[in-house]
Enzyme design. Structure first.
Site, short mmCIF file in Angstrom:
data_model
loop_
_atom_site.label_atom_id
_atom_site.label_comp_id
_atom_site.label_asym_id
_atom_site.label_seq_id
_atom_site.Cartn_x
_atom_site.Cartn_y
_atom_site.Cartn_z
CG PHE A 169 -70.41 62.11 -55.04
CD1 PHE A 169 -69.48 62.14 -54.01
CD2 PHE A 169 -70.54 60.95 -55.77
CE1 PHE A 169 -68.72 61.02 -53.71
CE2 PHE A 169 -69.78 59.83 -55.47
CZ PHE A 169 -68.87 59.86 -54.44
CB THR A 170 -66.59 61.74 -58.07
OG1 THR A 170 -67.12 60.70 -57.24
CG2 THR A 170 -65.54 62.49 -57.28
CE1 TYR A 224 -83.92 38.71 -66.71
CE2 TYR A 224 -86.04 39.74 -67.20
CZ TYR A 224 -84.65 39.69 -67.36
OH TYR A 224 -84.03 40.62 -68.14
N1 F0G Z 1 -74.07 60.06 -54.31
C1 F0G Z 1 -73.30 60.23 -53.23
C2 F0G Z 1 -73.52 61.40 -52.34
C3 F0G Z 1 -72.29 59.31 -52.94
O1 F0G Z 1 -71.53 59.49 -51.88
C4 F0G Z 1 -72.10 58.20 -53.82
C5 F0G Z 1 -71.04 57.23 -53.57
C6 F0G Z 1 -72.92 58.07 -54.93
C7 F0G Z 1 -73.90 59.02 -55.13
C8 F0G Z 1 -72.75 56.94 -55.92
O2 F0G Z 1 -73.21 55.77 -55.39
O3 F0G Z 1 -71.18 54.29 -55.18
O4 F0G Z 1 -73.49 53.35 -55.10
O5 F0G Z 1 -72.57 54.19 -57.23
N2 F0G Z 1 -70.12 57.44 -52.75
C9 F0G Z 1 -69.11 56.51 -52.35
C10 F0G Z 1 -68.17 57.16 -51.39
C11 F0G Z 1 -68.43 55.77 -53.44
O6 F0G Z 1 -67.16 56.53 -51.05
O7 F0G Z 1 -68.42 58.28 -50.94
P1 F0G Z 1 -72.56 54.32 -55.75
#
Ligand code: F0G
Length: 470
Positions: free
Chosen positions: A137-138, A85
């Site tokens: 990024f989303t 852990y």
């Molecule tokens: N930052 C970038 C530039 C990303 O492309 C992603 C994820 C994340 C952060 C978040 O990371 O998925 O590990 O939580 N991109 C994926 C994609 C989902 O399909 O481009 P995560």
């Protein structure tokens, strides 16, 4: 611009064939279903490729996230997991790898990238502060907004044009940034959020010159600079290829120099780091580290495992060392570029220059007769699946969500369908099949009528939204 001029920006530089620096030891059979079966699967999935079953997919280019193949070394490392852990030995291996290759002092593991985004946003953003970044990024933007931040896009204008051959389309426009700082005051800026490479712009890189200038400007105003290092190794490749003075520097040297100009980074280890799950945060400031360490136990797990098993931490540590090998990254990006060159030769509209992790089909140019509210990129993803069982992803109006104040659809300039290439998974022959399917859908483009959204989730709607044919 004629297809030949566009053939690839890479050809302005020395063009040599590449081959994978590995051979295949184990194979995973693929499923191939009929067109009728695909039509049924697509209907069941509401024309959303995120809702398809993977068993119904032939070549899966949905994402390069967690879909890579681990090496025999990484699998061997998985057997050395110390599932304690607290204080697992694999955590210390990971810490040492991040310190060695990325150069940051303090490390916090997280279950994946968005876990890290959540923590850094909660710690470093005060409600009402601005977070300027190179496009969005989303998940990154959503976590910044959930922490009360206001995202501001300060990427260079060229990034919003899919045809401009700028070598570093991910660069931040320093004038835009300084205008924001002067207008709002430095204390209203939480930090500058810079991603290397910029996913939503087409996997476009940031130059070393730009990060140096950014560091000077943020120092001048006393503002922090944090890096989304998710595809920073790929970014280093473009610096080596395109930036004066870096041709003879190794990927590892470029990576650490770049990170050196920043105060910390968050990471989705599912991309560059060559694992199926995992993420991390790394900072140089001990006070911030203390807060992150505090918060990680609330949301992820103890600060030495952060939601991961010991074996996962080991696989990341080994993956990091493999990811910075020059031969690895040259063949990785070489494969993406190979697909891009084929499509360009056939006159199919894609984002130029070809970026690091994916080919982005320009759905606006693909379907000029479809207005953006008919979801051209979503339509294209659906048509590609129907044609050949290839799974791609919408990166356009559906991904952009709605404006929080007006409730209207955000209408991004880029309306793209992403063919994302997993690392070390598919062969050049798979790329040929993909390219030919895109061509078939392109030839049939005038018969395509677009989609309407019939179910819309509140957060990150593109993941679970449902559509119907118009
Ligand atoms: N930052 C970038 C530039 C990303 O492309 C992603 C994820 C994340 C952060 C978040 O990371 O998925 O590990 O939580 N991109 C994926 C994609 C989902 O399909 O481009 P995560």
């Amino acid at each position: 611009m004629s297809p030949n001029t566009l053939l690839t920006i890479g050809q302005q530089f020395e063009r040599r064939s590449w081959a994978e620096p590995w051979k295949i030891k184990m194979v995973e059979p693929l499923n191939m279903i009929t067109r009728e079966q695909r039509q049924k699967a697509l209907d069941d999935a509401g024309f959303n490729t995120f809702l398809l079953r993977s068993d119904d997919v032939y070549i899966d280019l949905l994402t390069d996230s967690g879909t890579g193949a681990m090496s025999d070394r990484q699998w061997a490392g998985m057997m050395l997991g110390d599932e304690a852990y607290a204080g697992s030995r694999n955590f210390y291996h990971l810490e040492a790898a991040i310190q060695k290759y990325y150069g940051y002092k303090f490390i916090v593991p997280t279950h994946q990238g968005r876990g890290a985004e959540h923590l850094i946003s909660q710690v470093a953003i005060k409600p009402g502060q601005y977070v300027p970044g190179n496009m969005y990024f989303t998940t990154t933007r959503l976590h910044q907004e959930l922490a009360g931040g206001i995202f501001v896009d300060v990427i260079i204008d060229e990034a919003h044009d899919p045809q401009i051959l700028h070598p570093f389309k991910g660069n931040i426009d320093l004038a835009k940034l300084e205008t924001l700082i002067k207008r709002e005051g430095a204390e209203k800026i939480a930090y500058v959020s810079v991603a290397g490479t910029v996913n939503m712009a087409g996997g476009q890189p940031v130059s070393m010159a730009n990060i140096k200038d950014l560091r000077s400007m943020t120092n001048k105003y006393g503002i922090r600079l944090f890096l989304d290092a998710t595809r920073m190794v790929e970014n280093a490749f473009f610096i080596q290829e395109r930036e004066e003075g870096y041709a003879n520097r190794s990927i590892a040297e470029i990576l650490i120099e770049f990170c050196n100009y920043t105060d910390g980074a968050w990471m989705s280890a599912k991309k560059d780091n060559l694992v199926n799950i995992g993420g991390w945060l790394a900072v140089n400031d001990e006070t911030i580290y203390e807060e992150l360490r505090n918060l990680v136990v609330v949301y992820e797990g103890l600060h030495t495992y952060g939601g991961l098993a010991g074996r996962d931490l080991e696989a990341i540590a080994i993956g990091i060392a493999e990811s910075v090998q020059d031969e690895h990254i040259h063949s990785r990006i070489g494969q993406v570029r190979y697909l891009g060159e084929l499509l360009t030769t056939w006159g199919i509209p894609i984002v130029h220059p070809v970026g690091g992790h994916a080919i982005f089909l320009d759905a606006r140019a693909f379907y000029p007769h479809l207005e953006q509210l008919k979801f051209p990129a979503q339509t294209l993803a659906a048509e590609l699946y129907l044609d050949s069982g290839i799974r791609s992803m919408e990166r356009g109006i559906a991904s952009a969500g709605r404006n929080a104040e007006t409730g209207e659809h955000n209408q991004p300039k880029l309306e793209l369908t992403r063919l994302t290439i997993p690392r070390r998974v598919y062969t050049q022959a798979h790329m040929d099949v993909v390219a030919e399917s895109v061509r078939a859908v392109y030839e049939d483009r005038e018969n395509t009528t677009g989609l309407k959204m019939v179910h819309e989730p509140k957060y990150l709607r593109f993941f679970q939204a449902r559509f119907e044919r118009l």
